[in-house]
Design a protein around this motif. Sequence first.
Motif, mmCIF file in Angstrom:
data_model
loop_
_atom_site.group_PDB
_atom_site.id
_atom_site.type_symbol
_atom_site.label_atom_id
_atom_site.label_comp_id
_atom_site.label_asym_id
_atom_site.label_seq_id
_atom_site.Cartn_x
_atom_site.Cartn_y
_atom_site.Cartn_z
ATOM 1 N N GLN B 133 5.590 1.472 -14.806
ATOM 2 C CA GLN B 133 4.848 0.827 -13.721
ATOM 3 C C GLN B 133 3.737 1.745 -13.198
ATOM 4 O O GLN B 133 2.632 1.295 -12.923
ATOM 5 C CB GLN B 133 5.797 0.472 -12.570
ATOM 6 N N ILE B 134 4.056 3.028 -13.052
ATOM 7 C CA ILE B 134 3.048 3.966 -12.539
ATOM 8 C C ILE B 134 1.845 4.025 -13.486
ATOM 9 O O ILE B 134 0.701 4.086 -13.062
ATOM 10 C CB ILE B 134 3.678 5.363 -12.362
ATOM 11 N N TYR B 135 2.120 3.967 -14.787
ATOM 12 C CA TYR B 135 1.052 4.057 -15.791
ATOM 13 C C TYR B 135 0.360 2.717 -16.043
ATOM 14 O O TYR B 135 -0.572 2.653 -16.832
ATOM 15 C CB TYR B 135 1.612 4.551 -17.122
ATOM 16 N N ASP B 136 0.874 1.638 -15.437
ATOM 17 C CA ASP B 136 0.283 0.316 -15.675
ATOM 18 C C ASP B 136 -1.238 0.398 -15.463
ATOM 19 O O ASP B 136 -1.706 0.856 -14.427
ATOM 20 C CB ASP B 136 0.902 -0.688 -14.692
ATOM 21 N N GLY B 139 -2.417 -2.446 -12.336
ATOM 22 C CA GLY B 139 -1.878 -2.349 -10.988
ATOM 23 C C GLY B 139 -1.111 -1.061 -10.724
ATOM 24 O O GLY B 139 -0.474 -0.915 -9.693
ATOM 25 N N GLY B 140 -1.167 -0.120 -11.666
ATOM 26 C CA GLY B 140 -0.323 1.070 -11.559
ATOM 27 C C GLY B 140 -0.816 2.066 -10.518
ATOM 28 O O GLY B 140 -1.986 2.104 -10.168
ATOM 29 N N GLY B 144 -4.594 3.560 -9.719
ATOM 30 C CA GLY B 144 -4.930 3.185 -8.347
ATOM 31 C C GLY B 144 -5.382 4.409 -7.559
ATOM 32 O O GLY B 144 -6.396 4.374 -6.856
ATOM 33 N N LEU B 145 -4.647 5.504 -7.726
ATOM 34 C CA LEU B 145 -4.982 6.751 -7.030
ATOM 35 C C LEU B 145 -6.337 7.265 -7.493
ATOM 36 O O LEU B 145 -7.194 7.629 -6.686
ATOM 37 C CB LEU B 145 -3.897 7.789 -7.311
ATOM 38 N N LEU B 146 -6.522 7.275 -8.825
ATOM 39 C CA LEU B 146 -7.789 7.783 -9.368
ATOM 40 C C LEU B 146 -8.965 6.972 -8.842
ATOM 41 O O LEU B 146 -10.001 7.527 -8.476
ATOM 42 C CB LEU B 146 -7.756 7.736 -10.901
#
Lengths: 473, 303
Positions: B133-136, B139-140, B144-146
């Motif tokens: 999920q984090i790497y999605d 929507g990951g 998202g952070l980047l």
Amino acid sequence: MSVQDLSRRSLLRAGVSTAAVAGSAGLLAGCALGDDKSSDNSGNKGTVSEKNPLGVKEDAALEVVVFNGGFGEDYAKAHEAMYKENFPKAEIKHEAVVEISKTLQPRFVDGTPPDVIDNSGAGQIDNGGLVSQNALAELSPLLDAPSLDITGKKVRETLLPGAIETGTFDGKTYILNYAYTVYGLWHSTKLFTDKGWSVPKTWDDHIALCKNIKAAGIAPWTYPGKHPRYMSWPVISTAIKLAGPEVAMAIDNLEPNAWTSDAMKTAADAWYQIVKDKYILDGSAGLDHIQSETEWAKGKVAFVSCGSWLENEIKAVTPAGFNMAVTPTPSLGSGDKLPFEAIRGTAGEPFIVPAKAKNELGGLEYLRTMLSMKGAKDFTGKVSSLTIVSGSADGVQLPPGLTSCVDVLKASGSNGFNWIYNIYYRKLERNLVDAACGEFFGGRSTPAEFLAACQKGADSIASDTTIKKYKRS
Amino acid sequence: MRHGKYPLLLAFLLPPLAIYGYFVVSPYAQTFLVAATDWQGLSPDYNFVGLDNFKRLWHDEYVWNALLHNVWLLLLLPVLTIALSLFLATMLNVGGRGGRGTVRGVRGSGIYKVVYFAPQMLSVSIIGVLWTQIYDPRGGLLNGLLRAVGLDGLAQVWLGDPNFAFWALLAVMVWSNVGFYVVLFGAAMQAVPRDIYEAAALDGAGRTRTLLRITVPLLWDTIQVAWVYLAIIAMDGFAIVQIMTRGGPDFSTDVVGERLYDTSFGESKFGYGSAIGVVMFFLTLSITVLALRVTRRERIELS
């Protein structure tokens, strides 16, 4: 060295030898290779009569195991109830599992498999493997038996054209693929009507439309990057429509250069345009099938390539009024051998009767029940899928996607086509072509490299002497 | 009454040994047997084919490709995990400076310990799903952070791109293992007399110097154990790969364990799959022996 040390050591030694003994005993007792219990199912034979053409023993128990996936298990319970109506004395054991292989592989080895299996899903047992190891019962007694409720016809005569082809290996039918599946491009008729777009019939129309769609802020395409083989379907379909069903025949028969034929080259070149012109939703390469289909259902994408299980698969996320519909792949040009209407239709959802089933005849009779008009209509009504029984969708209330399937099938008629290399050689599609599609639609390989990678995979299967080969004509 | 204890001891020891023999030793032994057959796993029929499976293995480019990834894991996973764990453990236990030359952990080290150890509480399958999920890509959290900090150009299709997928998996493996070794090294550091650290601090040794000259030599035994454990994890790697990528895209994250599974259960070639298992058994065994040999060193007496 103290006395205590000594005794501890001898005890250890005793322990080690015990373990060795226990180990070798285990080797003999519980060998994974199994020992042939060569189950004798001749005792389970009843009297052949008009009502019982297969000669099922009336009170023989029947064990049914179905894959608990998109279709659920209720349809099977209904079929079991119908079987019970005809054989009230038979006790029916029903089981629905997700991991068919993990559950049933040991039972095949042990020689004690159930009587009927819906061998489907990601965890299915390799069907080609089951056939090559003689683990399945031949289905001709069933196909030649009279239909349960379509009077005057053999079961074989009640099926759609090409229905048993996918389960036939070197002329003998071992697998009954029950659901009829249509493969094509899917779109939302609501989205298309709202935007004033029409379904593209030629390749140029398709590319022009993609340009419009992109300009409207919607991605023209997405695909499941974790299962990129979904995109091999439109590519092969395009090639078949260009040069005829021989393209598929060559691929199925593992002929040299089947993947690098001119037709395949033209088709791959055409499809490369959606990669080059960035008509694919960003990040598709990292999505699985449900995720990519969900993006599509959310209206962020115009087209996906899928089979007709799509409607059921994403029922929960499809907005009301979405009105999905399937269309054939666009024609490359007026020189195409097959008309635009030609679409890939094939039988899927493999039902099998193991050769070592205790109640083999009961298993065949159960399939006969499924193939009755009543059984097929019930299935279509319950799970929104067509069956291979001809005319079984007539008069059944169908959802929009399936209605479009019925329409395109009618239009396609005898121009319908299919390929079955994926059934003969599961690994070729699931591993090798899959990986090649990922590179191609991820934009990391050229059409020539893509086809060369597929061909290399096919050649590796062809030269592998441990894989049984099949030919069709 | 010395001899009176044997029946009791045997009564306790024999059942576990028998169970171990039946459920662990015997399947291992059978694998060697199956590896010499062409058994396909769906019928009791098979032929002995001798070493054919091993010959085929030698020429199987997919197995070599998978093995190469295991070798990369073997080189990188222990180094990265141990280095990171040592650094964190040092900071948590001896990184801070109290008054009058005393040594303790940095401020808030209690909270950090809990945070670092948390992944250890999760099962591998949960870690796999979590990071998928984090790497999605759409929507990951990572992309998202980047994007949130304006680094859109760095956002990637992490698990869908052969250039990144392997490194993405390596990061997950390091992340999921670091916590355990922080605790392990931390416990070992507690056993090191405080005055050694305090003496070093008084002599003006910085943190890096203290880590390299004092902590590493004194923890060598523990590090060695960690190395062997991590090497075994690197030779396996199956669970994370199976859950997150199944070896894809384009076999860029394939490992030997995944090949074994896919060959046996996907292609129904149990004989060949067992041959891969046998090779893996010997590889793991030799790496363990090798790791123990290479890292053997004189023990430092603390007293």
